[in-house]
Design a protein around this motif. Structure first.
Motif, PDB file in Angstrom:
ATOM      1  N   ILE A 127       0.835  -1.208   0.000  1.00  0.00           N
ATOM      2  CA  ILE A 127       0.000   0.000   0.000  1.00  0.00           C
ATOM      3  C   ILE A 127       0.867   1.255   0.000  1.00  0.00           C
ATOM      4  O   ILE A 127       0.607   2.210  -0.751  1.00  0.00           O
ATOM      5  N   LEU A 128       1.921   1.256   0.796  1.00  0.00           N
ATOM      6  CA  LEU A 128       2.816   2.418   0.840  1.00  0.00           C
ATOM      7  C   LEU A 128       3.520   2.634  -0.498  1.00  0.00           C
ATOM      8  O   LEU A 128       3.682   3.778  -0.935  1.00  0.00           O
ATOM      9  N   TYR A 129       3.928   1.555  -1.156  1.00  0.00           N
ATOM     10  CA  TYR A 129       4.552   1.691  -2.481  1.00  0.00           C
ATOM     11  C   TYR A 129       3.562   2.232  -3.506  1.00  0.00           C
ATOM     12  O   TYR A 129       3.920   3.079  -4.341  1.00  0.00           O
ATOM     13  N   ILE A 130       2.316   1.776  -3.461  1.00  0.00           N
ATOM     14  CA  ILE A 130       1.303   2.270  -4.405  1.00  0.00           C
ATOM     15  C   ILE A 130       1.036   3.752  -4.177  1.00  0.00           C
ATOM     16  O   ILE A 130       0.961   4.538  -5.128  1.00  0.00           O
ATOM     17  N   VAL A 131       0.912   4.143  -2.913  1.00  0.00           N
ATOM     18  CA  VAL A 131       0.687   5.555  -2.598  1.00  0.00           C
ATOM     19  C   VAL A 131       1.877   6.397  -3.056  1.00  0.00           C
ATOM     20  O   VAL A 131       1.706   7.495  -3.596  1.00  0.00           O
ATOM     21  N   SER A 132       3.087   5.874  -2.884  1.00  0.00           N
ATOM     22  CA  SER A 132       4.262   6.649  -3.302  1.00  0.00           C
ATOM     23  C   SER A 132       4.302   6.836  -4.817  1.00  0.00           C
ATOM     24  O   SER A 132       4.697   7.900  -5.293  1.00  0.00           O
ATOM     25  N   LYS A 147       3.676  10.789  -9.237  1.00  0.00           N
ATOM     26  CA  LYS A 147       2.932  11.308 -10.389  1.00  0.00           C
ATOM     27  C   LYS A 147       2.240  12.626 -10.083  1.00  0.00           C
ATOM     28  O   LYS A 147       1.655  13.240 -10.967  1.00  0.00           O
ATOM     29  N   GLY A 148       2.279  13.059  -8.807  1.00  0.00           N
ATOM     30  CA  GLY A 148       1.650  14.322  -8.428  1.00  0.00           C
ATOM     31  C   GLY A 148       0.157  14.201  -8.220  1.00  0.00           C
ATOM     32  O   GLY A 148      -0.573  15.171  -8.361  1.00  0.00           O
ATOM     33  N   HIS A 188       8.919  14.901  -2.040  1.00  0.00           N
ATOM     34  CA  HIS A 188       9.382  14.634  -0.679  1.00  0.00           C
ATOM     35  C   HIS A 188       8.485  13.597  -0.005  1.00  0.00           C
ATOM     36  O   HIS A 188       8.968  12.645   0.616  1.00  0.00           O
ATOM     37  N   THR A 189       7.179  13.769  -0.127  1.00  0.00           N
ATOM     38  CA  THR A 189       6.233  12.849   0.481  1.00  0.00           C
ATOM     39  C   THR A 189       6.338  11.466  -0.158  1.00  0.00           C
ATOM     40  O   THR A 189       6.255  10.445   0.539  1.00  0.00           O
ATOM     41  N   ALA A 190       6.536  11.414  -1.466  1.00  0.00           N
ATOM     42  CA  ALA A 190       6.678  10.127  -2.151  1.00  0.00           C
ATOM     43  C   ALA A 190       7.915   9.381  -1.660  1.00  0.00           C
ATOM     44  O   ALA A 190       7.874   8.163  -1.438  1.00  0.00           O
ATOM     45  N   ILE A 191       9.008  10.086  -1.461  1.00  0.00           N
ATOM     46  CA  ILE A 191      10.229   9.444  -0.967  1.00  0.00           C
ATOM     47  C   ILE A 191      10.022   8.923   0.450  1.00  0.00           C
ATOM     48  O   ILE A 191      10.474   7.820   0.784  1.00  0.00           O
ATOM     49  N   VAL A 192       9.308   9.679   1.272  1.00  0.00           N
ATOM     50  CA  VAL A 192       9.012   9.215   2.629  1.00  0.00           C
ATOM     51  C   VAL A 192       8.210   7.919   2.571  1.00  0.00           C
ATOM     52  O   VAL A 192       8.496   6.964   3.302  1.00  0.00           O
ATOM     53  N   PHE A 193       7.206   7.855   1.693  1.00  0.00           N
ATOM     54  CA  PHE A 193       6.394   6.645   1.590  1.00  0.00           C
ATOM     55  C   PHE A 193       7.191   5.471   1.020  1.00  0.00           C
ATOM     56  O   PHE A 193       6.965   4.324   1.427  1.00  0.00           O
ATOM     57  N   VAL A 194       8.117   5.719   0.116  1.00  0.00           N
ATOM     58  CA  VAL A 194       8.972   4.641  -0.386  1.00  0.00           C
ATOM     59  C   VAL A 194       9.853   4.100   0.739  1.00  0.00           C
ATOM     60  O   VAL A 194      10.005   2.881   0.902  1.00  0.00           O
ATOM     61  N   LEU A 195      10.427   5.000   1.512  1.00  0.00           N
ATOM     62  CA  LEU A 195      11.269   4.569   2.634  1.00  0.00           C
ATOM     63  C   LEU A 195      10.462   3.789   3.667  1.00  0.00           C
ATOM     64  O   LEU A 195      10.911   2.753   4.174  1.00  0.00           O
ATOM     65  N   LEU A 196       9.252   4.260   3.974  1.00  0.00           N
ATOM     66  CA  LEU A 196       8.410   3.534   4.922  1.00  0.00           C
ATOM     67  C   LEU A 196       7.990   2.171   4.364  1.00  0.00           C
ATOM     68  O   LEU A 196       7.931   1.180   5.099  1.00  0.00           O
TER      69      LEU A 196
END
Length: 103
Positions: free
Chosen positions: A15-20, A25-26, A54-62
């Protein structure tokens, strides 16, 4: 930890990867503290592209942290869990210092 725990970690990671991907994609609701605390007038003038990134990178890391935790649960490996803990610290550091660059 059992297999159910690993499955839950893998689902959260997916789910976190999909959200990222959506954030890269903005698309979606911008879940960034700089955007959330800004007044409505500031939000309209704000360049949201760096905030989405920035938010996408945070979600990828999580997502990676949860993936490592799931793998640690599957293989009963302490070191994967420890690596996930280090990753979590890296996420907190990135949130703290990365967001200062975007404001």
């Amino acid at each position: 930890m059992g297999p159910l725990t690993a499955i839950i970690f893998f689902i959260i990671s997916a789910i976190l990867y999909i959200v990222s991907v959506c954030y890269f994609k903005g698309k979606g609701i911008l879940f960034n503290i700089s955007y959330i605390v800004a007044r409505k007038e500031e939000r309209e003038q704000m360049d949201t592209k760096p905030l989405f990134r920035h938010t996408a990178i945070v979600f990828v890391l999580l997502g990676t942290v949860f993936l490592l935790e799931g793998l640690a649960a599957v293989f009963s490996n302490f070191w994967l869990g420890a690596l996930a803990a280090v990753g979590l610290v890296a996420v907190v550091v990135y949130i703290a210092f990365g967001s200062a660059k975007n404001t």
